[in-house]
Design an enzyme around this catalytic site. Structure first.
Site, PDB file in Angstrom:
ATOM      1  CD  GLU A   1      -0.958   7.264   6.286  1.00  0.00           C
ATOM      2  OE1 GLU A   1       0.129   7.290   6.856  1.00  0.00           O
ATOM      3  OE2 GLU A   1      -1.300   6.357   5.491  1.00  0.00           O
TER       4      GLU A   1
ATOM      5  CG  ASP B   1      -1.781   1.220   1.359  1.00  0.00           C
ATOM      6  OD1 ASP B   1      -2.381   1.605   0.339  1.00  0.00           O
ATOM      7  OD2 ASP B   1      -1.880   1.821   2.449  1.00  0.00           O
ATOM      8  CB  SER B   2       0.159   4.761  -0.618  1.00  0.00           C
ATOM      9  OG  SER B   2      -0.972   4.839   0.225  1.00  0.00           O
TER      10      SER B   2
ATOM     11  CB  CYS C   1      -3.331   0.621  -2.290  1.00  0.00           C
ATOM     12  SG  CYS C   1      -3.433   2.357  -2.748  1.00  0.00           S
TER      13      CYS C   1
ATOM     14  CG  HIS D   1      -5.684   5.042   4.659  1.00  0.00           C
ATOM     15  ND1 HIS D   1      -5.069   4.566   3.533  1.00  0.00           N
ATOM     16  CD2 HIS D   1      -4.708   5.607   5.416  1.00  0.00           C
ATOM     17  CE1 HIS D   1      -3.774   4.832   3.594  1.00  0.00           C
ATOM     18  NE2 HIS D   1      -3.527   5.463   4.727  1.00  0.00           N
TER      19      HIS D   1
ATOM     20  CB  CYS E   1      -9.960   4.505   0.637  1.00  0.00           C
ATOM     21  SG  CYS E   1      -8.365   5.043   1.292  1.00  0.00           S
TER      22      CYS E   1
HETATM   23  N1  DGL Z   1      -4.834   3.263   0.935  1.00  0.00           N
HETATM   24  C1  DGL Z   1      -4.987   4.005  -0.285  1.00  0.00           C
HETATM   25  C2  DGL Z   1      -6.214   3.532  -1.030  1.00  0.00           C
HETATM   26  O1  DGL Z   1      -6.815   2.545  -0.680  1.00  0.00           O
HETATM   27  C3  DGL Z   1      -5.099   5.488  -0.105  1.00  0.00           C
HETATM   28  C4  DGL Z   1      -3.938   6.195   0.470  1.00  0.00           C
HETATM   29  C5  DGL Z   1      -3.277   7.169  -0.439  1.00  0.00           C
HETATM   30  O2  DGL Z   1      -3.892   8.123  -0.934  1.00  0.00           O
HETATM   31  O3  DGL Z   1      -2.116   6.955  -0.638  1.00  0.00           O
HETATM   32  O4  DGL Z   1      -6.586   4.147  -2.004  1.00  0.00           O
END
Ligand code: DGL
Length: 261
Positions: free
Chosen positions: A148, A6-7, A69, A182, A180
């Site tokens: 975050e 993931d990012s 992600c 997150h 997402c």
């Molecule tokens: N976890 C990423 C997603 O599911 C989003 C985080 C980011 O913008 O880097 O899209």
């Protein structure tokens, strides 16, 4: 081993579900904390990052890759599948599958990063399977930084979630897709602000179940996976803050390894 990336730390919600659905399997996680967020970047940049990380995971011995992600899944799945021979799992289709198979769903909302929502991938995939469902999407760019930052329970976060969900409530959605990785961390707040009758679809649970099903159907790949419960988390930028939040998400003591790609 199973390689997950993931990012940043959102993909740990997927890792948590994979650990729950597939206990004992060796996992390697990469969080691109030096370059997060991806959700505000262009498709070309996201694809370039995803291929670079895929390369690194395969070099590390990943037998399958999980893009934990939505942004990467929306923009880079095709490029990853073209580049690598190992199976690539993404988080969009399992969530779409859950929506498509539920005949009671009439009107669905999707929330995600700007890149995911702009890609239109959820609308396209849901419409292809269920043209009868109305779909409304909303980019929620402030939610990733709030997660975050560890602000998931703050009053400010609740107000922002309420504001983002308001147009979807007006459309009287019966289902909300957390597009997402997150957002599962904000699930309690989202559930309250979306309204009690709204069904929440969490792609992290859906993808873990999809991987489990795939491994049951493909013993030749399952047999390659080690099962020593080794869970290694790599990040491209290491901070104590990230370690603490990672620990909260996974509910276990976390040691981070730094890697420069
Ligand atoms: N976890 C990423 C997603 O599911 C989003 C985080 C980011 O913008 O880097 O899209």
């Amino acid at each position: 081993m199973i390689g997950i990336f993931d990012s940043g730390l959102g993909g740990l919600t997927v890792m948590r579900e994979v650990m729950a659905h597939l206990p004992g399997y060796d996992l390697i996680y990469f969080g691109d904390t030096a370059r997060t967020p991806y959700g505000s970047k262009s498709p070309d940049t996201v694809i370039q990052y995803a291929l670079q990380i895929g390369e690194w995971l395969v070099d590390k011995g990943a037998d399958l890759i999980v893009t934990a992600c939505n942004t990467v899944s929306s923009l880079a799945t095709k490029a990853l599948r073209e580049r690598f021979d190992v199976p690539v799992f993404e988080v969009v289709s399992p969530a779409v599958g859950l929506v498509a198979e539920n005949r009671r769903i009439r009107c669905a909302g999707v929330i995600g990063t700007r890149a995911t929502i702009d890609s239109g991938v959820y609308e396209r995939m849901i419409r292809a399977k269920r043209p009868d469902i109305s779909i409304y999407s909303r980019a929620c760019p402030l939610l990733v930084p709030l997660v975050e930052e560890g602000w998931s329970k703050r009053a400010e976060t609740k107000r922002i979630v309420k504001k983002y969900l308001y147009p979807l409530r007006l459309k009287q959605i019966d289902t909300l897709i957390l597009g997402c990785t997150h957002y599962p961390i904000l699930k309690d707040v989202i559930r309250i602000k979306a309204g009690k009758r709204v069904r929440i679809i969490d792609s992290s649970e859906a993808i873990a179940a999809a991987i489990k099903g795939f491994l049951e159907e493909h013993p030749e790949i399952e047999g390659q996976l080690n099962r020593n419960s080794a869970h290694t988390i790599y990040v491209s930028d290491i901070t104590e803050h990230f370690r603490r939040i990672a620990q909260d998400i996974l509910g276990i003591a976390v040691r981070l390894e730094h890697v420069r790609l």
